[in-house]
Design a protein around this motif. Structure first.
Motif, short mmCIF file in Angstrom:
data_model
loop_
_atom_site.label_atom_id
_atom_site.label_comp_id
_atom_site.label_asym_id
_atom_site.label_seq_id
_atom_site.Cartn_x
_atom_site.Cartn_y
_atom_site.Cartn_z
N GLY A 1 0.80 -1.22 0.00
CA GLY A 1 0.00 0.00 0.00
C GLY A 1 0.83 1.27 0.00
O GLY A 1 0.37 2.33 -0.40
N CYS A 2 2.09 1.15 0.43
CA CYS A 2 3.00 2.31 0.44
C CYS A 2 3.75 2.45 -0.87
O CYS A 2 4.21 3.54 -1.22
CB CYS A 2 4.01 2.17 1.58
N VAL A 3 3.93 1.35 -1.58
CA VAL A 3 4.59 1.35 -2.90
C VAL A 3 3.69 0.60 -3.88
O VAL A 3 4.02 -0.50 -4.34
CB VAL A 3 6.00 0.73 -2.84
N GLU B 1 6.92 -9.70 -7.18
CA GLU B 1 8.25 -10.31 -7.13
C GLU B 1 9.21 -9.42 -6.35
O GLU B 1 9.96 -9.90 -5.48
CB GLU B 1 8.78 -10.53 -8.54
N GLY B 2 9.20 -8.15 -6.64
CA GLY B 2 10.09 -7.23 -5.95
C GLY B 2 9.80 -7.14 -4.47
O GLY B 2 10.72 -7.14 -3.64
N ASN C 1 12.86 1.85 -3.54
CA ASN C 1 13.48 1.71 -4.85
C ASN C 1 12.62 0.92 -5.82
O ASN C 1 12.71 1.08 -7.03
CB ASN C 1 14.86 1.05 -4.70
N LEU C 2 11.76 0.06 -5.28
CA LEU C 2 10.86 -0.71 -6.14
C LEU C 2 9.93 0.21 -6.91
O LEU C 2 9.67 0.01 -8.09
CB LEU C 2 10.03 -1.68 -5.31
N ASP D 1 8.51 3.05 -12.09
CA ASP D 1 8.29 4.29 -12.84
C ASP D 1 9.19 4.35 -14.07
O ASP D 1 8.78 4.78 -15.14
CB ASP D 1 8.60 5.49 -11.93
N VAL D 2 10.44 3.91 -13.92
CA VAL D 2 11.40 3.94 -15.03
C VAL D 2 10.97 2.98 -16.13
O VAL D 2 11.11 3.28 -17.32
CB VAL D 2 12.82 3.55 -14.52
N ASN D 3 10.41 1.83 -15.75
CA ASN D 3 10.05 0.80 -16.72
C ASN D 3 8.75 1.10 -17.45
O ASN D 3 8.42 0.46 -18.44
CB ASN D 3 9.93 -0.56 -16.03
N GLN D 4 7.97 2.07 -16.95
CA GLN D 4 6.68 2.34 -17.59
C GLN D 4 6.85 3.21 -18.84
O GLN D 4 7.78 3.97 -18.95
CB GLN D 4 5.76 3.04 -16.58
#
Length: 216
Positions: free
Chosen positions: A146-148, A154-155, A207-208, A213-216
């Motif tokens: 809920g925080c991320v 998996e992460g 970091n997850l 965000d980077v992969n989207q």
């Protein structure tokens, strides 16, 4: 002087032997000998080695899991996600340290036993570990998710695995920190250990979200 009853002696002896030798290598006869009891009394009180191990887990983890859930409930009332994540991680880590100090959580010996049992992969031990911890672990994973919210399952699972491993080692072998720092850092300082674990885990879980965000 307080007299320790047979059942208590057996539990203490079994925990000591399991923590040193693992579950598979320890026989009921060896436990009976270490407890100054006979094998029949072990069978009378516990029925089997698996039931004996289960009782060791329950007596230590019941209060610890209860305290974790109490602190988790408090953490979930925090609106800010970053502050909430820190509180969730502290809710997980803090009881393991505080209850190990007063003996309720089993101390370093029980933590060492848990690590040995996990590595050994015995079916009895694996089932007991799952019964004892999985419900609480899933509650924490849901709370962290809920925080991320963009983090992958998996992460989240791998980060939680690393947190557990770090917690084990911090409890079992604090002297390594002291030794490698040549005494500059006190590995047995509970408050510092908790802060460091929470800080490292916070960075790991946070970091997850950035990776997603980077992969989207």
């Amino acid at each position: 002087m307080k007299t320790v009853n047979v059942k208590e002696r057996v539990l203490e002896a079994a925990q000591m032997l399991f923590s040193k030798n693992g579950y598979n290598a320890v026989s009921m006869r060896a436990i009976a000998k270490a407890a100054d009891a006979n094998v029949g009394s072990l069978t009378y009180h516990f029925g089997s080695k698996a039931n004996l191990l289960r009782e060791i887990y329950l007596r230590h983890t019941g209060p610890m899991n209860q305290r974790r859930m109490e602190l988790l409930g408090e953490a979930l009332r925090i609106e800010n996600k970053e502050t909430r994540l820190v509180a969730i991680l502290r809710a997980y880590v803090l009881p393991a340290f505080s209850m190990s100090e007063n003996g309720v959580g089993g101390g370093a010996e029980f933590t060492r036993m848990r690590a040995v049992m996990t590595a050994e992969g015995n079916e009895d031990a694996s089932a007991i570990i799952a019964d004892t911890f999985d419900e609480t672990s899933r509650a924490f994973l849901r709370a962290i998710s809920g925080c991320v919210p963009d983090a992958s399952t998996e992460g989240l699972l791998w980060c939680s695995q690393f947190l557990l491993g770090s917690l084990y080692y911090a409890l079992i072998n604090p002297g390594r920190v002291t030794r490698l720092s040549d005494g500059e850092v006190d590995g047995s300082n509970r408050d510092v250990a908790i802060d460091q674990l929470v800080e490292a885990s916070f960075a790991s879980f946070s970091n997850l979200a950035s990776k997603e965000d980077v992969n989207q």
